[in-house]
Scaffold this active site. Sequence first.
Site, PDB file in Angstrom:
ATOM      1  N   ASP A  90       0.822  -1.207   0.000  1.00  0.00           N
ATOM      2  CA  ASP A  90       0.000   0.000   0.000  1.00  0.00           C
ATOM      3  C   ASP A  90       0.855   1.255   0.000  1.00  0.00           C
ATOM      4  O   ASP A  90       1.800   1.373   0.794  1.00  0.00           O
ATOM      5  CB  ASP A  90      -0.861   0.038   1.275  1.00  0.00           C
ATOM      6  N   GLU A 189     -13.905  -2.754  -1.376  1.00  0.00           N
ATOM      7  CA  GLU A 189     -14.100  -2.920   0.069  1.00  0.00           C
ATOM      8  C   GLU A 189     -15.488  -2.449   0.463  1.00  0.00           C
ATOM      9  O   GLU A 189     -15.888  -1.321   0.173  1.00  0.00           O
ATOM     10  CB  GLU A 189     -13.021  -2.121   0.832  1.00  0.00           C
TER      11      GLU A 189
HETATM   12  O1  KIV Z   1      -4.646  -2.188   4.320  1.00  0.00           O
HETATM   13  C1  KIV Z   1      -5.313  -3.208   4.121  1.00  0.00           C
HETATM   14  O2  KIV Z   1      -5.228  -4.207   4.843  1.00  0.00           O
HETATM   15  C2  KIV Z   1      -6.227  -3.217   2.970  1.00  0.00           C
HETATM   16  C3  KIV Z   1      -7.147  -4.384   2.845  1.00  0.00           C
HETATM   17  C4  KIV Z   1      -8.245  -4.286   3.818  1.00  0.00           C
HETATM   18  C5  KIV Z   1      -7.650  -4.532   1.465  1.00  0.00           C
HETATM   19  O3  KIV Z   1      -6.226  -2.310   2.205  1.00  0.00           O
END
Ligand code: KIV
Length: 271
Positions: A90, A189
């Site tokens: 991310d 989500e």
């Molecule tokens: O940060 C995370 O764990 C996520 C998932 C919930 C898809 O983005």
Amino acid sequence: MSVHKEAKRITTQVLHEMKQNGERIAMLTAYDYSMTRLVDQAGIDIILVGDSASNVMAGHETTLPITLDQMIYHASSVVRAAKRALVVVDLPFGTYQGNSKEALNSAIRIMKESGAHAVKLEGGREVRESIERILSAGIPVMGHLGLTPQSIYKFGTYTVRAKQDEEARLLKEDAKMLNDIGCFAMVFEKIPASLAGEVTAAVECPTIGIGAGADCDGQVLVLHDMLGITQDFSPRFLRRYSDIGDQMLGAIQNYVSDVRSRDFPSKDEQY
Ligand code: KIV
């Protein structure tokens, strides 16, 4: 022939073929070396180094505080353990929304310093330019629509998104756009299952759901939630596969008790 069984290493191409072949994609989060070894051995296709590390690893209330350096630290540990899964990281809050140059620099740092295989970022049209610039550098991008936790202060609540027609229409447009500009996959989500199913059928890239029903091409859960390590979080979509949190608590209580009673260490456990 099963695409994922044949694959020695999961790539974005393998995921694409899995969708075409109707094979479901299994994705979980992980944030450290030891847990990733287990997740990878279990045959998970995608490991997400999620910014949920901000919650489950660092104890913050939201995903907003985690930094790029901290994400790179977690991602490097995960990459060292993942032998088969595709590792997606991310982009944390504040590292890609400002402008597309900053977004590209953040993505490059993740790829160079952690050795990860792809990045994920939240949002649709508002981050299109950033996604296009990252893609133009050859970095695979996973999109994330619906409930996007980095916008929690805009939403005000973690409730289901896109239940109303207008928000559903915008989500469909955004999903189509993410697909058309070249995202290799996208997370949905907490959106209605019917909407997720409709969009999944309309796009070529795989969709991965969390609280988005059974018709997505794959599913993702936060590892600590599905293992029962986080105990105060139980949304409807969460299936707990273990009560390992209780087992860990019991084991640690036994250790404390053995130390206090001088039962540990025994003669056999010393030199
Ligand atoms: O940060 C995370 O764990 C996520 C998932 C919930 C898809 O983005």
